[in-house]
Design an enzyme around this catalytic site. Structure first.
Site, PDB file in Angstrom:
ATOM      1  N   GLU A 218      44.742  42.859  45.127  1.00 60.31           N
ATOM      2  CA  GLU A 218      43.937  43.256  43.846  1.00 60.31           C
ATOM      3  C   GLU A 218      42.591  43.346  43.737  1.00 60.31           C
ATOM      4  OE1 GLU A 218      44.976  40.611  40.885  1.00 60.31           O
ATOM      5  OE2 GLU A 218      47.541  41.981  40.197  1.00 60.31           O
TER       6      GLU A 218
ATOM      7  N   ASP B  11      48.295  33.465  40.987  1.00 60.33           N
ATOM      8  CA  ASP B  11      48.070  33.650  39.430  1.00 60.33           C
ATOM      9  C   ASP B  11      48.065  32.510  38.909  1.00 60.33           C
ATOM     10  OD1 ASP B  11      47.915  36.548  39.409  1.00 60.33           O
ATOM     11  OD2 ASP B  11      48.961  37.178  38.247  1.00 60.33           O
TER      12      ASP B  11
END
EC number: 5.3.1.25
Length: 591
Positions: free
Chosen positions: A337, A361
């Protein structure tokens, strides 16, 4: 094009310049200190690429301005990026110090009684502090005899910690971060801050639209022979996992093959954009063959790419790993990302250890009560106070499965130069490739799925930027934990079981953000973090001080914290010192 040389460590033997007996009596001892330091570093340390670290010793001992200038001329011609000054005696402080403001520097003053090495150390450090050029102090805990040429363990630890961090600083300088795409789903880390890279890291940002990746794939700007090799390798090693998509979204074999091919092409093209590929020049594509001199990269992916093309999970997972169809090799640093700040934490970890980094994450805190309520089983061992579920969409380095083994047979992640091909194969065998979930990734793709073995020491890190303050670094040492299979399956099924999982238990201190596991999660500064193998938080702290990045959260023992000596003049609380010193000196490459 000539390959850029690796930074070297310069060793500066300094000496009392008084002739007629003083200097002459110290020449051999002083130069032997320099040689011993160089031998230690060359034996113990490697660059992140695996090459041995080369040390350059001044041609003569340094007693004053003239010899100091001669040493600097030699170092400037040999790409010296870090210096260590060594002495067993009194010397002339400001006349002999390294004055380069950008080069990390340390001084080892021999702890002996015959000559006052400690006095020079103190005088030289005072000069560094007064001139605003911080230096690291190295002084043995115990007195040594003048003819003792050994390096004590505490001195060795500081020399190596300083050298590792200093080489990381020197290795990043002048390189680039390849920002492939823009901001992903509003994630702040993908709002790439050019000033941060330029002022704190000495790096440039190369911004490239994702259409360049599309162009390279569509126009075959890649090595077509290598593509066939990559496909054959994937056919041999990839195990495919569960397809959780609804029937109308499942792809047939032909469609899945096309997705796999494009995923591998993405890996090849991103790699070529980072470091170049001479094979492209052979096809007449000289400009594309050069690459962007990128030591790290990020790929936006979501959603402007992934809504119609295969996602970056396979490409990122393979690039971040220590192996692919070309065998075992240095891992790349590619941030999911385009989270450039997590990419910097990955880059730091890789430069310090030579290992692959696990991007994840920081997804869920599971309290002991919640786990027992959901599974009917209690958390035990290192997990007894709760765990953090580290999981992302499949771009974590496959090394993170921890199928490699250390000398004692324990699961680990090795520096790539120590990895056997059988260990790389074991990581692949422990990984399933699951079709991407259509609701997230309409263009398809494959997500790697593995479970990190338990009992492995890790350091979790993250860089954040705070308006008005600048960058800060977070560090949490802890361990991966192995849950009973039934417990893992139940917890994993509550999120996305097609993605890789690490169950992480941070080491608690009973204070502040490490008072409990919940507080670690609550104080984490963003949605992403990085796992680096080992308890290496002290190395991160030293590196951050060199770059003038304060550490806002850590659980490293105070005795291991090693920062420039001038930090001690910025107050009595050790973490407040860090903030005040970083603010006082400003970013290393001030703009």
């Amino acid at each position: 094009m000539k390959k850029i040389s690796l930074p070297k460590i310069g060793i500066r033997p300094v000496i009392d310049g008084r002739r007629m007996g003083v200097r002459e009596s110290l020449e051999a001892q002083t130069m032997n200190m320099a040689k011993a330091t160089a031998a230690l570093i060359s034996e113990k340390l490697r660059h992140a690429c695996g090459a041995r670290v080369e040390c350059v010793i001044a041609d003569t001992c340094i007693a004053g301005m003239a010899e100091s200038a001669a040493c600097e001329e030699k170092f400037s011609s040999q790409n010296v990026g870090v210096t260590i000054t060594v002495t067993p005696c009194w010397c002339y402080g400001s006349e002999t110090i390294d004055m380069d403001p950008l080069r990390p520097k340390a001084i080892w003053g021999f702890n002996g009684t015959e000559r006052p090495g400690a006095v020079y150390l103190a005088a030289a450090l005072a000069a560094h502090s007064q001139k605003g050029i911080p230096a690291f102090s190295i002084y043995g805990h115990d007195v040594q005899d003048a003819d003792d040429t050994s390096i004590p363990a505490d001195v060795e630890e500081k020399l190596l910690r300083f050298a590792r961090a200093g080489l990381a600083v020197a290795s990043m300088k002048g390189k680039s971060y390849l920002s492939l795409g823009g901001v992903s789903m509003g994630i702040a880390g993908s709002i790439v801050d050019h000033n941060f890279f330029e002022s704190w890291l000495g790096m440039k940002v190369q911004a490239v639209d994702m259409t360049e990746l599309r162009r390279r794939i569509d126009q075959k700007i890649y090595d077509e022979t290598e593509l066939e090799m990559a496909l054959a390798w994937a056919d041999k090693h990839f195990r495919y996992g569960e397809d959780q998509n609804a029937e109308q979204y499942k792809r047939n074999e032909t469609q899945s093959r096309a997705v796999l091919k494009e995923s591998l092409l993405m890996a090849m093209c991103i790699r070529d954009m980072m470091q170049g590929n001479p094979k492209l020049a052979e096809k007449g594509l000289v400009e594309e063959s050069l690459g962007y001199n990128a030591i790290a990269a990020g790929f936006q992916g979501q959603r402007h790419w992934t809504d119609q093309y295969p996602n970056g999970d396979t490409a990122e997972a393979l690039l971040n790993s220590s192996f692919d169809w070309n065998g075992v090799r240095e891992p790349f640093v590619v941030a999911t990302e385009n989270d450039s700040l997590n990419g910097v934490a990955m880059l730091m970890g890789h430069q310090l250890t030579g290992t692959a980094q696990v991007f994840a994450d920081v997804r869920t805190y599971w309290s002991p009560d919640a786990v027992e309520r959901v599974t009917g089983q209690p958390l035990t061992g290192r997990a007894e106070h709760g765990i953090i579920h580290l999981i992302n969409s499949g771009s974590a380095a496959l090394d993170g499965s921890c199928q490699q083994r250390d000398a004692q047979g324990n699961p680990t992640m090795k520096p790539h130069w120590e990895i056997e091909q059988s260990e790389a194969d074991a990581c692949l065998a422990a990984t399933e490739w699951c079709p991407a979930i259509h609701e997230y990734f309409r263009g398809g793709g494959f997500s790697s799925r593995f479970l990190t073995e338990g009992g492995v020491p890790f350091t979790m890190t993250r860089v954040n930027i705070i308006k008005g303050l600048g960058p800060v670094l977070q560090i949490a040492e802890g361990w991966s934990v192995a849950l009973p299979k039934a417990m893992h399956d139940q917890l994993d099924a509550r999120t996305n079981s097609t993605w890789p999982t690490t169950w992480f238990a941070p080491r608690l201190t009973g204070k502040g953000p490490f008072s409990d596991v919940y507080s670690v999660m609550a104080n984490w500064g963003a949605n992403h973090g990085v796992l680096t193998i080992g308890h290496v938080g002290a190395d991160f702290i030293t590196l951050a001080a060199m770059l003038r990045i304060p550490v806002c959260m850590h659980n490293v023992e105070e005795a291991k914290i090693y920062r420039p000596s001038a930090w001690a003049a910025h107050g009595m609380d050790i973490e407040g010192q860090d903030y005040r010193a970083c603010q006082n000196y400003g970013p290393l490459y001030k703009r």
